[in-house]
Design a protein around this motif. Structure first.
Motif, mmCIF file in Angstrom:
data_model
loop_
_atom_site.group_PDB
_atom_site.id
_atom_site.type_symbol
_atom_site.label_atom_id
_atom_site.label_comp_id
_atom_site.label_asym_id
_atom_site.label_seq_id
_atom_site.Cartn_x
_atom_site.Cartn_y
_atom_site.Cartn_z
ATOM 1 N N ALA A 141 16.520 -50.960 10.358
ATOM 2 C CA ALA A 141 17.165 -50.254 9.325
ATOM 3 C C ALA A 141 17.897 -48.909 10.011
ATOM 4 C CB ALA A 141 16.730 -49.822 8.166
ATOM 5 N N ILE A 142 17.227 -48.318 10.956
ATOM 6 C CA ILE A 142 17.384 -46.936 11.271
ATOM 7 C C ILE A 142 18.018 -47.063 12.787
ATOM 8 C CG2 ILE A 142 16.498 -44.883 12.100
ATOM 9 C CD1 ILE A 142 13.938 -45.337 10.033
ATOM 10 N N TYR A 143 17.711 -47.998 13.487
ATOM 11 C CA TYR A 143 18.145 -47.875 14.890
ATOM 12 C C TYR A 143 19.253 -48.922 15.119
ATOM 13 C CZ TYR A 143 14.402 -44.320 16.012
ATOM 14 O OH TYR A 143 13.542 -43.747 16.044
ATOM 15 N N LEU A 144 19.226 -50.040 14.424
ATOM 16 C CA LEU A 144 20.330 -50.737 14.650
ATOM 17 C C LEU A 144 21.658 -50.450 14.424
ATOM 18 C CD1 LEU A 144 19.482 -53.576 15.526
ATOM 19 C CD2 LEU A 144 20.106 -54.582 13.357
ATOM 20 N N PRO A 145 22.014 -49.533 13.442
ATOM 21 C CA PRO A 145 23.259 -49.044 13.337
ATOM 22 C C PRO A 145 23.732 -48.519 14.670
ATOM 23 C CG PRO A 145 22.163 -48.618 11.304
ATOM 24 C CD PRO A 145 21.219 -49.233 12.346
ATOM 25 N N GLY A 146 22.855 -47.573 15.321
ATOM 26 C CA GLY A 146 23.175 -46.645 16.429
ATOM 27 C C GLY A 146 23.246 -47.621 17.598
ATOM 28 N N VAL A 147 22.685 -48.933 17.606
ATOM 29 C CA VAL A 147 22.938 -49.412 18.885
ATOM 30 C C VAL A 147 24.173 -50.108 18.661
ATOM 31 C CG1 VAL A 147 21.964 -51.775 19.989
ATOM 32 C CG2 VAL A 147 20.379 -50.160 19.133
ATOM 33 N N MET A 148 24.711 -50.894 17.251
ATOM 34 C CA MET A 148 25.694 -51.234 17.054
ATOM 35 C C MET A 148 26.870 -50.497 17.549
ATOM 36 S SD MET A 148 25.084 -54.456 15.634
ATOM 37 C CE MET A 148 24.386 -55.275 14.378
ATOM 38 N N ALA A 149 26.847 -49.160 16.907
ATOM 39 C CA ALA A 149 27.856 -48.225 17.040
ATOM 40 C C ALA A 149 28.361 -47.829 18.664
ATOM 41 C CB ALA A 149 27.592 -47.041 16.450
ATOM 42 N N GLN A 150 27.561 -48.446 19.431
ATOM 43 C CA GLN A 150 27.757 -47.937 20.976
ATOM 44 C C GLN A 150 29.260 -48.577 21.279
ATOM 45 O OE1 GLN A 150 24.121 -48.638 22.968
ATOM 46 N NE2 GLN A 150 23.363 -46.701 22.314
ATOM 47 N N GLY A 151 29.704 -48.096 22.330
ATOM 48 C CA GLY A 151 31.098 -48.648 22.935
ATOM 49 C C GLY A 151 32.091 -47.767 22.012
ATOM 50 N N ASN A 152 33.304 -48.276 22.190
ATOM 51 C CA ASN A 152 34.467 -47.258 21.479
ATOM 52 C C ASN A 152 34.669 -47.952 20.223
ATOM 53 O OD1 ASN A 152 35.280 -46.159 23.859
ATOM 54 N ND2 ASN A 152 36.358 -47.753 24.492
ATOM 55 N N ARG A 153 34.212 -49.312 20.013
ATOM 56 C CA ARG A 153 34.431 -49.760 18.398
ATOM 57 C C ARG A 153 33.010 -49.835 17.641
ATOM 58 N NH1 ARG A 153 36.654 -55.528 18.697
ATOM 59 N NH2 ARG A 153 34.712 -55.794 19.526
ATOM 60 N N ASP A 154 33.217 -49.284 16.449
ATOM 61 C CA ASP A 154 32.108 -49.415 15.493
ATOM 62 C C ASP A 154 31.948 -50.730 15.235
ATOM 63 O OD1 ASP A 154 29.878 -49.143 13.784
ATOM 64 O OD2 ASP A 154 30.566 -47.366 13.299
ATOM 65 N N PHE A 155 31.049 -51.659 15.807
ATOM 66 C CA PHE A 155 31.028 -52.832 14.879
ATOM 67 C C PHE A 155 31.043 -52.903 13.433
ATOM 68 C CE2 PHE A 155 28.292 -56.687 14.199
ATOM 69 C CZ PHE A 155 29.114 -57.720 14.368
ATOM 70 N N MET A 156 29.868 -52.202 13.081
ATOM 71 C CA MET A 156 29.244 -52.468 11.618
ATOM 72 C C MET A 156 30.717 -51.793 10.669
ATOM 73 S SD MET A 156 26.404 -53.553 11.390
ATOM 74 C CE MET A 156 25.505 -52.921 10.053
ATOM 75 N N ARG A 157 31.485 -50.887 11.082
ATOM 76 C CA ARG A 157 32.543 -50.363 10.218
ATOM 77 C C ARG A 157 33.724 -51.131 10.182
ATOM 78 N NH1 ARG A 157 29.827 -45.596 11.559
ATOM 79 N NH2 ARG A 157 29.327 -44.513 9.633
ATOM 80 N N GLU A 158 33.748 -52.268 11.353
ATOM 81 C CA GLU A 158 34.949 -52.929 11.211
ATOM 82 C C GLU A 158 35.010 -53.799 10.068
ATOM 83 O OE1 GLU A 158 35.156 -55.307 14.905
ATOM 84 O OE2 GLU A 158 35.643 -53.660 16.148
#
Lengths: 349, 70
Positions: free
Chosen positions: B12-29
């Motif tokens: 819950a805590i670290y996955l969002p950070g990992v996913m957000a790496q790079g230019n695109r934020d995978f979770m917010r797409e």
């Protein structure tokens, strides 16, 4: 048993009906985002799930709304694509009210998509030129809106598709509540007649309830990360929920810290009654007395008409029942295990 | 149980950070739909973890019973 199958059916229904229907069309943003009064601006609105090409540009209406009375209508309206509209607005020199700036709501009414709204879409700043275009605010322009009735979920800014979490995150708390109620009832029963079976049940329901509490908290943190900006913002609802869960964690520490099971069971049962008495204010009363980011925090019950529309209810209520029944199913397994263990241990003694 | 709790909290805590790496934020797409996927996954993993815990206790009990019979 029939209710176990029912829980499976309801959860499958929740996942399908919760994920498949689209959101209602909405407006994600307009460009430019701010303008001076007295200006003529060409405004582009970007839609979400919208099908602007689905009808003639002359049938689409686009307003900038100051308040429920004052609004501006678009002059030339062009459909650039399914998700982009362009319109020209002549901003009057004076604002209807006092103040140097105002946030105007963008409202688009489409015959097929229905009405969509973006609050505070355009910042209007009082310009310095006093004599330019002579347009004025229209009175009561926003009317005859198209309300489309179909199976879609409301579009909300910031939340977007994650509104569907209502069918997964929220039922965790309902399941927790039902399980903790079952737990405290069994604790009281145990105190009244001292049968160990009731103690087993009370412990199992509390444990499963705690599982759902942890799941509710963790899913809430994931959702909060994308709706509130960070997973833990020390919001009153989050804090009090964490306290409530810790109170129940202590119940298991108390149970485990006695060598004689009878004595531990009796004390744990008394503690459980107090834990339940503290649960209600912690989860439902204190969070409403302070400002909170969580819906339903400002006095009204969560999921009043503002948060939940009738389409969502068709999925939300079955979801609550489905997840709660699953909770009781798991608790049942836990009780049966404990019964077995007690039997085996008694043979050994 | 503790280990599973840690895993769930970590997700819950670290996955969002990992996913957000790079230019695109995978979770917010695509309108944050992956937040819903994440929530469903967390619930699934949590419930399975609890079932695994019950199963382990059962296995232990079965062994105990077997030893007693011998």
């Amino acid at each position: 048993m029939w209710w176990k199958s029912l829980s499976v059916v309801l959860i499958v229904y929740t996942i399908l009906a919760g994920l498949l229907p689209p959101l209602k069309p909405g407006i994600t943003r307009v460009a430019p985002e701010s303008a001076h009064s007295g200006q003529v601006i060409r405004l582009q609105a970007y839609g979400y799930n919208s099908k602007y090409t689905g009808s003639d540009a002359k049938d689409i209406r686009f307003w900038l709304e100051y308040d429920s009375l004052h609004a501006l209508a678009a002059q030339e309206l062009r459909v650039l694509s399914d998700t982009c509209l362009e319109a020209v607005f002549t901003l009057p020199v004076r604002m209807p009210g006092t103040g140097q700036n105002a946030y105007l709501n963008a409202i688009i009414d489409h015959p097929k998509d229905g009405v969509s709204l973006l609050p505070g879409a355009l910042e209007l700043v009082q310009g310095d030129s006093a004599e330019r275009v002579g347009a004025d605010w229209g009175i009561g322009l926003v009317q005859d809106l198209h309300i489309i009735k179909d199976f879609t979920f409301p579009y909300r800014n910031v939340i977007y598709e994650s509104i569907r979490n209502t069918y997964f995150h929220v039922p965790m708390w309902f399941a927790l509540m039902f399980l903790f109620v079952a737990s405290v009832i069994n604790s009281v029963r145990y105190l009244r007649n001292g049968e160990l079976e009731y103690d087993r049940r009370a412990a199992a329901y509390a444990e499963t309830g705690l599982l759902f509490g942890v799941l509710g908290l963790v899913t809430g943190m994931l959702w909060a990360n994308y709706a509130w900006g960070k997973p833990w913002s020390n919001d009153i609802k989050q804090l009090m929920t964490a306290v409530a869960l810790l109170v129940y964690f202590a119940y298991f520490i108390l149970r485990a810290s006695f060598d004689e099971p009878e004595k531990g069971a009796r004390l744990a049962a008394v503690y459980n009654v107090f834990a339940f008495a503290s649960l209600v204010p912690l989860l439902y009363i204190i969070p409403r007395m302070f400002a909170s980011l969580h819906p339903g925090a400002t006095g009204n019950p969560a999921f009043g008409s503002q948060d939940l529309d009738n389409t969502m209810r068709l999925v939300f209520y079955p979801a609550i029942l489905g997840w709660s029944l699953l909770g009781f199913w798991i608790a049942g397994l836990r009780i049966r295990y404990q019964r077995l263990e007690d039997k085996v241990l008694q043979i050994e003694v | 149980m503790k280990r599973f709790l840690t895993i769930i909290l970590f997700m819950a805590i670290y996955l969002p950070g990992v996913m957000a790496q790079g230019n695109r934020d995978f979770m917010r797409e695509t309108g944050k739909i992956y937040v819903v996927v994440g929530v469903i996954l967390l619930i699934f993993v949590g419930i399975v973890a609890y079932l695994v815990r019950i199963e382990r206790k059962l296995t232990k009990l079965e062994h105990q019973l077997k030893e007693e019979k011998q």
